[in-house]
Scaffold this active site. Structure first.
Site, mmCIF file in Angstrom:
data_model
loop_
_atom_site.group_PDB
_atom_site.id
_atom_site.type_symbol
_atom_site.label_atom_id
_atom_site.label_comp_id
_atom_site.label_asym_id
_atom_site.label_seq_id
_atom_site.Cartn_x
_atom_site.Cartn_y
_atom_site.Cartn_z
ATOM 1 N N SER A 169 -6.688 32.401 -75.134
ATOM 2 C CA SER A 169 -7.469 32.809 -74.223
ATOM 3 C C SER A 169 -7.053 31.716 -72.898
ATOM 4 C CB SER A 169 -8.906 31.954 -74.349
ATOM 5 O OG SER A 169 -9.926 32.308 -73.450
ATOM 6 N N THR A 170 -7.668 31.419 -72.070
ATOM 7 C CA THR A 170 -7.145 31.299 -71.374
ATOM 8 C C THR A 170 -6.094 30.629 -70.909
ATOM 9 O OG1 THR A 170 -9.746 30.675 -69.556
ATOM 10 C CG2 THR A 170 -7.785 29.295 -68.473
ATOM 11 N N HIS A 195 -8.287 36.683 -75.574
ATOM 12 C CA HIS A 195 -9.559 37.801 -74.988
ATOM 13 C C HIS A 195 -9.191 38.320 -73.860
ATOM 14 C CE1 HIS A 195 -11.769 33.392 -76.919
ATOM 15 N NE2 HIS A 195 -11.821 34.224 -77.866
ATOM 16 N N MET A 285 -10.359 28.520 -72.736
ATOM 17 C CA MET A 285 -11.675 27.672 -72.765
ATOM 18 C C MET A 285 -12.632 27.998 -74.063
ATOM 19 S SD MET A 285 -12.560 29.020 -68.994
ATOM 20 C CE MET A 285 -14.266 28.275 -69.707
ATOM 21 N N ASP A 288 -13.740 28.896 -79.562
ATOM 22 C CA ASP A 288 -13.212 30.569 -80.757
ATOM 23 C C ASP A 288 -11.819 29.707 -81.503
ATOM 24 O OD1 ASP A 288 -13.814 32.875 -81.932
ATOM 25 O OD2 ASP A 288 -12.633 33.267 -79.953
#
Length: 343
Positions: A169-170, A195, A285, A288
Site C-alpha cells: 500500500s503506502t 492499493h 497503512m 490488510d
C-alpha cells in the site's frame, strides 16, 4: 501540538474543501494555502513550515514534479498528491511517487457532503501517517528507492511449481520497483495487489514493465498465469485465483476498506497453493493482508515481511508479524534475492 498542513491547489473551491475537512480534526491545523507551487515556495521561504503538504497534481506556473524536486531535498516535508482520476493524472502521480511523494489521494467526483466524508476517510489518516515520517531523511531523497535497485547476483533456471503473492500500500510503488526489477525474466508468476484506484494500476504496470526483465501487466479476469509474468490487480477490483492457474477479477464488497484488497489474494493463495505459495507483505497503512498471510503461513507457505526501517509505513507488515504469519523479516533491498532462493 497539532499537525501543521499547507494546501497547494489552484482551485479556491478545493482549497476551501480541504481546509474545512482537515480543520475539523482536532489533531490537524491548516497553517497556509497556496494557489500554485511558486506561491507555496515563497511561503516556505517566509517561514510557513508545515509538517505535511498536500499538492495538486496538475497546476499552472510549475508542475508538481518540478515542485517535488525543488522542495523535498531542501525542506524534507512529506507530500501527499491530490490527483484526478485521469490517464494524465495517473501518469504524473506515479512519477511523483517515484520522486519521493509520500502518498496520493484521488480527487472525489461526488457531491460536497459525500466528498467531505470521503476525504475524512482517505486523506486524514494519510496526513497523520505522513507526520510520522519526520526525521526519516533518507525517504525524502528523490530516487531513494531506485538507488536500492541493483542487478541481482542470482539467475533462475530450475523447474518449480511455486508462485509469489505480494501485497502493498503506502510506499508500495517504490518498494515494488525495488523488488520486481531485480527478478530474472524466467522467474515464476508473481501476483500483486497494490492499493490503487482505476487507471493508476494500468499506468503503474506499463511503467514497471518498461524497466523490468519480467513482463508486467494489469490482470484480466479469466486469464491463465504464466512463468515470467507479473500480474497487478486492476484498481477497484479484487484479484483472486479461481484455480491454480486462472485469475478471478471481480468487484465484490470492499475488504478492510479496500478494493483491491490483499487478503482475498492471500486467502486464495493459501487455498490453491499451500506450501507452494510464497507470500510477501510490503510497506502500507493498516492491516490488510495480515490475516491472509497468516492463512498462507498456516498451510506451510514461506512468507516475508518488509522491515520497519525500510518501510514508508510499518503498518501491514507489523500486523502480519504480530499474528505470527511471517517466516522472515527483511529490508527491501534483500527481498528479491530471498525470493529467488525461496522458489
Amino acid at each position: 501540538m497539532p499537525i501543521k498542513v499547507m494546501i497547494i491547489d489552484d482551485s479556491a473551491v478545493v482549497r476551501k474543501l480541504l481546509s474545512d475537512v482537515l480543520s475539523s480534526d482536532e489533531e490537524i491545523e491548516v497553517i497556509a494555502s497556496a494557489a500554485n507551487p511558486l506561491l507555496a515556495i515563497r511561503k516556505l521561504e517566509e517561514g510557513a513550515l508545515p509538517d505535511v503538504l498536500t499538492l495538486d497534481v496538475e497546476m499552472p506556473e510549475m508542475d508538481g514534479i518540478t515542485f517535488l524536486e525543488q522542495v523535498l531535498p531542501r525542506y524534507q516535508i512529506p507530500v501527499i498528491m491530490f490527483s484526478s482520476l485521469t490517464e494524465k493524472g495517473a501518469e504524473i502521480t506515479i512519477d511523483a511517487m517515484r520522486k519521493g511523494a509520500f502518498d496520493f489521494v484521488a480527487k472525489p467526483k461526488t457531491g460536497l457532503f459525500t466528498a467531505m466524508d470521503y476525504l475524512k476517510e482517505e486523506l486524514v489518516p494519510k496526513i497523520k501517517a505522513a507526520y510520522q515520517m519526520k526525521g526519516r531523511k533518507h525517504f525524502f531523497t528523490p530516487g531513494y528507492y531506485l538507488s536500492q535497485i541493483s542487478e541481482s547476483s542470482q539467475s533462475f533456471s530450475r523447474i518449480t511449481s511455486k508462485v509469489v503473492f505480494i501485497g502493498s500500500s503506502t510506499g508500495g510503488i517504490q518498494a515494488l520497483e525495488s523488488v520486481i526489477t531485480k527478478l530474472p525474466k524466467d522467474f515464476p508468476s508473481v501476483l500483486i495487489v497494490q492499493h490503487m484506484p482505476p487507471k493508476f494500476t494500468k499506468n503503474f504496470a506499463d511503467r514497471l514493465n518498461g524497466i523490468s526483465k519480467m513482463r508486467i501487466k494489469e490482470a484480466e479476469n479469466g486469464e491463465k498465469i504464466q512463468k515470467g509474468w507479473v500480474y497487478i490487480a486492476p484498481g477497484d477490483f479484487h484479484m483472486e485465483l479461481k484455480d491454480k492457474t486462472t485469475l478471478y477479477i471481480h468487484q465484490n464488497e470492499k475488504v478492510n476498506r479496500h478494493r483491491p484488497s490483499v487478503d482475498p489474494l492471500f486467502y486464495s493463495a493459501a487455498k490453491f497453493y499451500g506450501k507452494e505459495g510464497v507470500g510477501v507483505i510490503l510497506t502500507g497503512m493498516g492491516s490488510d493482508g495480515a490475516q491472509g498471510m497468516k492463512a498462507m503461513s498456516d498451510t506451510g507457505a514461506f512468507t516475508i515481511a518488509q522491515d520497519e526501517k525500510t518501510c514508508v509505513v510499518f503498518g501491514m507488515p507489523k500486523e502480519a508479524i504480530k499474528l505470527g504469519g511471517v517466516s522472515k523479516t527483511l529490508p527491501i533491498q534483500k527481498i528479491a534475492d530471498e525470493l529467488i532462493k525461496a522458489v
